[in-house]
Write a protein that holds these residues in place. Structure first.
Motif, short mmCIF file in Angstrom:
data_model
loop_
_atom_site.label_atom_id
_atom_site.label_comp_id
_atom_site.label_asym_id
_atom_site.label_seq_id
_atom_site.Cartn_x
_atom_site.Cartn_y
_atom_site.Cartn_z
N LYS A 7 1.56 3.77 -6.73
CA LYS A 7 2.22 5.15 -6.36
C LYS A 7 0.89 5.97 -6.41
CE LYS A 7 6.76 4.70 -8.64
NZ LYS A 7 7.53 5.27 -9.47
N GLU A 8 0.76 6.87 -5.66
CA GLU A 8 0.05 7.91 -5.73
C GLU A 8 -0.09 8.88 -7.08
OE1 GLU A 8 -0.86 12.15 -3.56
OE2 GLU A 8 0.03 10.65 -2.34
N TYR A 42 -7.97 12.70 5.89
CA TYR A 42 -7.19 12.73 4.95
C TYR A 42 -8.09 12.85 3.66
CZ TYR A 42 -3.19 11.83 7.49
OH TYR A 42 -2.29 11.61 8.66
N TRP A 47 -4.20 5.77 -5.93
CA TRP A 47 -3.06 5.11 -5.71
C TRP A 47 -2.91 4.00 -6.87
CZ3 TRP A 47 1.39 5.66 -2.22
CH2 TRP A 47 1.00 6.66 -1.41
N GLY A 53 -6.79 5.99 -1.86
CA GLY A 53 -6.06 5.92 -0.48
C GLY A 53 -6.18 7.29 0.19
N SER A 56 -0.62 9.13 3.86
CA SER A 56 0.43 8.18 3.21
C SER A 56 1.75 7.89 4.34
CB SER A 56 1.11 8.66 1.94
OG SER A 56 1.58 9.94 2.17
N TYR A 57 2.43 7.03 4.06
CA TYR A 57 3.65 6.81 5.09
C TYR A 57 4.71 6.23 4.30
CZ TYR A 57 2.58 1.78 5.31
OH TYR A 57 2.38 0.67 4.82
N HIS A 58 6.09 6.56 4.83
CA HIS A 58 7.24 6.17 3.83
C HIS A 58 7.52 4.93 4.97
CE1 HIS A 58 10.66 6.25 1.16
NE2 HIS A 58 11.35 5.96 2.42
N ASP A 68 6.33 4.29 -0.66
CA ASP A 68 5.27 5.06 0.02
C ASP A 68 4.02 4.24 -0.20
OD1 ASP A 68 6.64 7.68 0.79
OD2 ASP A 68 7.07 7.63 -1.09
N ALA A 69 3.22 4.25 0.73
CA ALA A 69 1.80 3.57 0.59
C ALA A 69 0.67 4.39 1.19
CB ALA A 69 2.09 2.19 1.32
N PRO A 70 -0.30 4.23 1.07
CA PRO A 70 -1.63 4.95 1.81
C PRO A 70 -1.78 4.26 3.07
CG PRO A 70 -2.51 3.44 0.01
CD PRO A 70 -0.99 3.47 -0.19
#
Length: 141
Positions: A7-8, A42, A47, A53, A56-58, A68-70
């Motif tokens: 996670k961020e 960005y 993360w 990272g 991000s995107y879901h 969520d991830a980078p």
């Protein structure tokens, strides 16, 4: 329920890079930081404990699993530096053919040092990965 490990966080990217023991890997991490930030547009975020990272995107899988991830990232590991790009696109394979000395895993591309790769191709991989993921998982307004 599944809880993603990566996670961020609010941890400092600079402190993380400064803690990289190998001076050459630390130097490469700073170079990658600059390339990824400049190319992705960005800011760098940590993360989990070891991935730098960008963006991000879901995601939501057909199974219902989501998280969520980078969009892209890297991790200077002891053995090799891992670069994170989207998988599942033929364009990635074509770019990797021109990338330079590397090995590939499922979602990672591993390099020994930045001198082994073509930085212009790295930039293309960053742009391609972000475009692919944002098409697959459009950002929500």
């Amino acid at each position: 329920m599944y809880e993603p490990k990566t996670k961020e966080t609010d941890d400092s990217v600079i402190e993380f890079i400064e803690a990289v023991e190998n001076p050459k890997k630390r130097q490469d991490a700073y170079r990658l930081l600059e390339i990824f930030e400049e190319t992705s547009g960005y800011p760098a975020k940590m993360w989990g404990p070891s991935i730098v990272g960008f963006g991000s995107y879901h995601y939501v899988y057909a199974t219902g699993h989501e998280g969520d991830a980078p969009l892209v990232g890297f991790s200077p590991r002891k053995a090799k530096t891992a670069l994170y790009f989207a998988t599942g696109d033929d364009e990635r394979s074509k770019l990797l053919e021109k990338f330079g000395k590397h090995t590939s895993g499922k979602s990672c591309v591993y390099i020994n040092k930045t001198e082994d790769i073509d930085v212009s191709v790295l930039k293309e991989l960053i742009v391609q990965s972000i475009a692919f993921l944002q098409k697959l998982y459009p950002p929500t307004p």
